[in-house]
Design an enzyme around this catalytic site. Structure first.
Site, PDB file in Angstrom:
ATOM      1  N   SER A 145      -6.536  -6.246  19.204  1.00  0.00           N
ATOM      2  CA  SER A 145      -5.550  -5.380  19.860  1.00  0.00           C
ATOM      3  C   SER A 145      -5.789  -5.465  21.358  1.00  0.00           C
ATOM      4  CB  SER A 145      -5.741  -3.931  19.401  1.00  0.00           C
ATOM      5  OG  SER A 145      -5.052  -3.045  20.260  1.00  0.00           O
ATOM      6  N   TYR A 158     -11.284   3.073  17.812  1.00  0.00           N
ATOM      7  CA  TYR A 158     -10.426   1.901  17.595  1.00  0.00           C
ATOM      8  C   TYR A 158     -10.736   0.819  18.631  1.00  0.00           C
ATOM      9  CZ  TYR A 158      -5.990  -0.664  16.945  1.00  0.00           C
ATOM     10  OH  TYR A 158      -5.030  -1.615  16.698  1.00  0.00           O
TER      11      TYR A 158
HETATM   12  P1  NDP Z   1       0.412  -1.031   9.035  1.00  0.00           P
HETATM   13  O1  NDP Z   1      -0.237   0.301   8.841  1.00  0.00           O
HETATM   14  O2  NDP Z   1       1.851  -1.101   9.314  1.00  0.00           O
HETATM   15  O3  NDP Z   1       0.066  -1.979   7.795  1.00  0.00           O
HETATM   16  C1  NDP Z   1      -1.255  -2.070   7.383  1.00  0.00           C
HETATM   17  C2  NDP Z   1      -1.365  -2.934   6.158  1.00  0.00           C
HETATM   18  O4  NDP Z   1      -2.748  -3.015   5.805  1.00  0.00           O
HETATM   19  C3  NDP Z   1      -0.675  -2.333   4.937  1.00  0.00           C
HETATM   20  O5  NDP Z   1      -0.284  -3.381   4.091  1.00  0.00           O
HETATM   21  C4  NDP Z   1      -1.787  -1.491   4.316  1.00  0.00           C
HETATM   22  O6  NDP Z   1      -1.549  -1.253   2.927  1.00  0.00           O
HETATM   23  C5  NDP Z   1      -2.980  -2.397   4.550  1.00  0.00           C
HETATM   24  N1  NDP Z   1      -4.252  -1.682   4.634  1.00  0.00           N
HETATM   25  C6  NDP Z   1      -4.566  -0.623   5.397  1.00  0.00           C
HETATM   26  N2  NDP Z   1      -5.826  -0.234   5.167  1.00  0.00           N
HETATM   27  C7  NDP Z   1      -6.320  -1.072   4.229  1.00  0.00           C
HETATM   28  C8  NDP Z   1      -7.562  -1.175   3.561  1.00  0.00           C
HETATM   29  N3  NDP Z   1      -8.557  -0.315   3.805  1.00  0.00           N
HETATM   30  N4  NDP Z   1      -7.733  -2.154   2.643  1.00  0.00           N
HETATM   31  C9  NDP Z   1      -6.727  -3.019   2.367  1.00  0.00           C
HETATM   32  N5  NDP Z   1      -5.527  -2.965   2.961  1.00  0.00           N
HETATM   33  C10 NDP Z   1      -5.319  -2.007   3.882  1.00  0.00           C
HETATM   34  O7  NDP Z   1      -0.419  -1.699  10.236  1.00  0.00           O
HETATM   35  P2  NDP Z   1       0.012  -2.826  11.315  1.00  0.00           P
HETATM   36  O8  NDP Z   1       0.738  -3.920  10.660  1.00  0.00           O
HETATM   37  O9  NDP Z   1       0.593  -2.151  12.478  1.00  0.00           O
HETATM   38  O10 NDP Z   1      -1.445  -3.296  11.755  1.00  0.00           O
HETATM   39  C11 NDP Z   1      -2.050  -4.481  11.285  1.00  0.00           C
HETATM   40  C12 NDP Z   1      -3.189  -4.839  12.226  1.00  0.00           C
HETATM   41  O11 NDP Z   1      -2.658  -5.018  13.543  1.00  0.00           O
HETATM   42  C13 NDP Z   1      -4.256  -3.752  12.341  1.00  0.00           C
HETATM   43  O12 NDP Z   1      -5.530  -4.354  12.408  1.00  0.00           O
HETATM   44  C14 NDP Z   1      -3.915  -3.067  13.654  1.00  0.00           C
HETATM   45  O13 NDP Z   1      -5.043  -2.482  14.255  1.00  0.00           O
HETATM   46  C15 NDP Z   1      -3.402  -4.238  14.463  1.00  0.00           C
HETATM   47  N6  NDP Z   1      -2.558  -3.872  15.593  1.00  0.00           N
HETATM   48  C16 NDP Z   1      -1.354  -3.232  15.419  1.00  0.00           C
HETATM   49  C17 NDP Z   1      -0.581  -2.891  16.516  1.00  0.00           C
HETATM   50  C18 NDP Z   1       0.740  -2.198  16.385  1.00  0.00           C
HETATM   51  O14 NDP Z   1       1.301  -1.763  17.414  1.00  0.00           O
HETATM   52  N7  NDP Z   1       1.299  -2.069  15.204  1.00  0.00           N
HETATM   53  C19 NDP Z   1      -1.028  -3.188  17.893  1.00  0.00           C
HETATM   54  C20 NDP Z   1      -2.305  -3.848  17.948  1.00  0.00           C
HETATM   55  C21 NDP Z   1      -3.022  -4.179  16.844  1.00  0.00           C
HETATM   56  P3  NDP Z   1      -2.216   0.034   2.176  1.00  0.00           P
HETATM   57  O15 NDP Z   1      -2.094   1.199   3.117  1.00  0.00           O
HETATM   58  O16 NDP Z   1      -1.444   0.194   0.914  1.00  0.00           O
HETATM   59  O17 NDP Z   1      -3.641  -0.336   1.917  1.00  0.00           O
END
Ligand code: NDP
Length: 256
Positions: A145, A158
């Site tokens: 990030s 974070y």
């Molecule tokens: P979302 O919350 O939209 O999606 C997260 C995905 O990961 C879901 O499929 C969720 O499914 C899964 N997930 C969450 N926790 C777990 C877990 N413990 N084990 C397995 N699966 C898990 O997140 P984003 O797409 O926004 O984020 C993805 C990555 O990008 C993250 O690392 C985030 O920090 C990073 N990021 C995002 C930004 C943004 O603005 N969106 C900016 C910078 C970085 P479920 O909950 O069912 O497990």
């Protein structure tokens, strides 16, 4: 050409049911990879797996909480068996955030963010190492990030978890180059996903973000997944140890 194809390769993407992970699964599948993904919600996972089947993508998956050590081991056992002990691509995407002022964080907040963002990625690299090596051509991509590079007020746990991922990216690039495994990070700025839905629904907040962002809009998930896929292609075979921002110019903007 084959430099721009992932045909015949295998990939594991954590957290592929929503947001950036979902876009990464589709992008890799479109380049010809066979993909395995996981998430915690079985119903949603099965729904996505059916949609991908209908689209003609080769995507498999199972439930795994990536923050759990025993579930990570189980996941890698399943991936090893699905892909005959060989994995070309590991995308450590699953991540979460808890936004509070530092002095208000509890031990539970700390543990949740660190185990989901850092422990999951670190230990999945360890567990997948022999599979990546066995493939003869491995690529690890971490979803970091811009919060790992500069203070963005989104929470210090974070930021620390993502900064640790950046150094892990660099250290593994050096340690595992001899095994033909590359390691890179993609560092997004605000991207339209369920994780930040509540924040980007707030117009005042978005205006604050955009006032610092030369490209005056929030990213789409597929604008992040394209770089993830590129870093896995044979075309990127000399790129390792890098942290690349996908941020509309945010981190280079010294003057508003
Ligand atoms: P979302 O919350 O939209 O999606 C997260 C995905 O990961 C879901 O499929 C969720 O499914 C899964 N997930 C969450 N926790 C777990 C877990 N413990 N084990 C397995 N699966 C898990 O997140 P984003 O797409 O926004 O984020 C993805 C990555 O990008 C993250 O690392 C985030 O920090 C990073 N990021 C995002 C930004 C943004 O603005 N969106 C900016 C910078 C970085 P479920 O909950 O069912 O497990």
């Amino acid at each position: 050409s084959s430099r721009w194809s992932l045909k015949g390769t295998t990939a594991l993407v954590t957290g592929g049911t929503r947001g950036i992970g979902h876009a990464v699964v589709e992008e890799l599948a479109e380049f010809g990879a066979t993909v395995y993904t996981c998430s915690r919600n079985e119903e949603e996972l099965n729904k996505r797996l059916n949609e991908w089947k209908d689209k003609g993508f080769s995507v498999y998956g199972s439930v795994c909480d990536a923050s759990s050590s025993s579930q990570r081991e189980e996941l890698i056992r399943k991936v090893a068996s699905a892909f005959n002990g060989k994995l070309n691509i590991l995308v450590n995407n699953a991540g979460t955030n808890v936004r509070k002022p530092t002095i208000e964080y509890t031990a539970e907040d700390y543990s949740k963010v660190m185990t989901t963002n850092l422990d999951s990625a670190y230990h999945l690299c360890q567990l997948a190492y022999s599979l990546l090596k066995e493939s003869g051509n491995g690529s690890i991509v971490f979803i970091s990030s811009v919060a790992s590079l500069t203070s963005v007020g989104s929470g210090t746990i974070y930021a620390a978890s993502k900064a640790a991922i950046n150094q892990l990216t660099k250290s593994l690039a050096c340690e595992w180059a001899k095994d033909n495994i590359r390691s890179n990070s993609v560092a997004p700025w605000y991207t339209k996903t369920p994780l930040v839905e509540h924040l980007i629904a707030n117009e005042e907040f978005v205006n604050q973000v955009l006032s610092r962002t030369p490209i005056k809009r929030i990213a789409e998930a597929h604008e992040v997944s394209s770089l993830v896929a590129f870093l896995c292609l044979p075309a990127a075979s000399y790129i390792t140890g890098q942290i690349v921002s996908v941020d509309g110019g945010f981190t280079v903007n010294g003057f508003q």
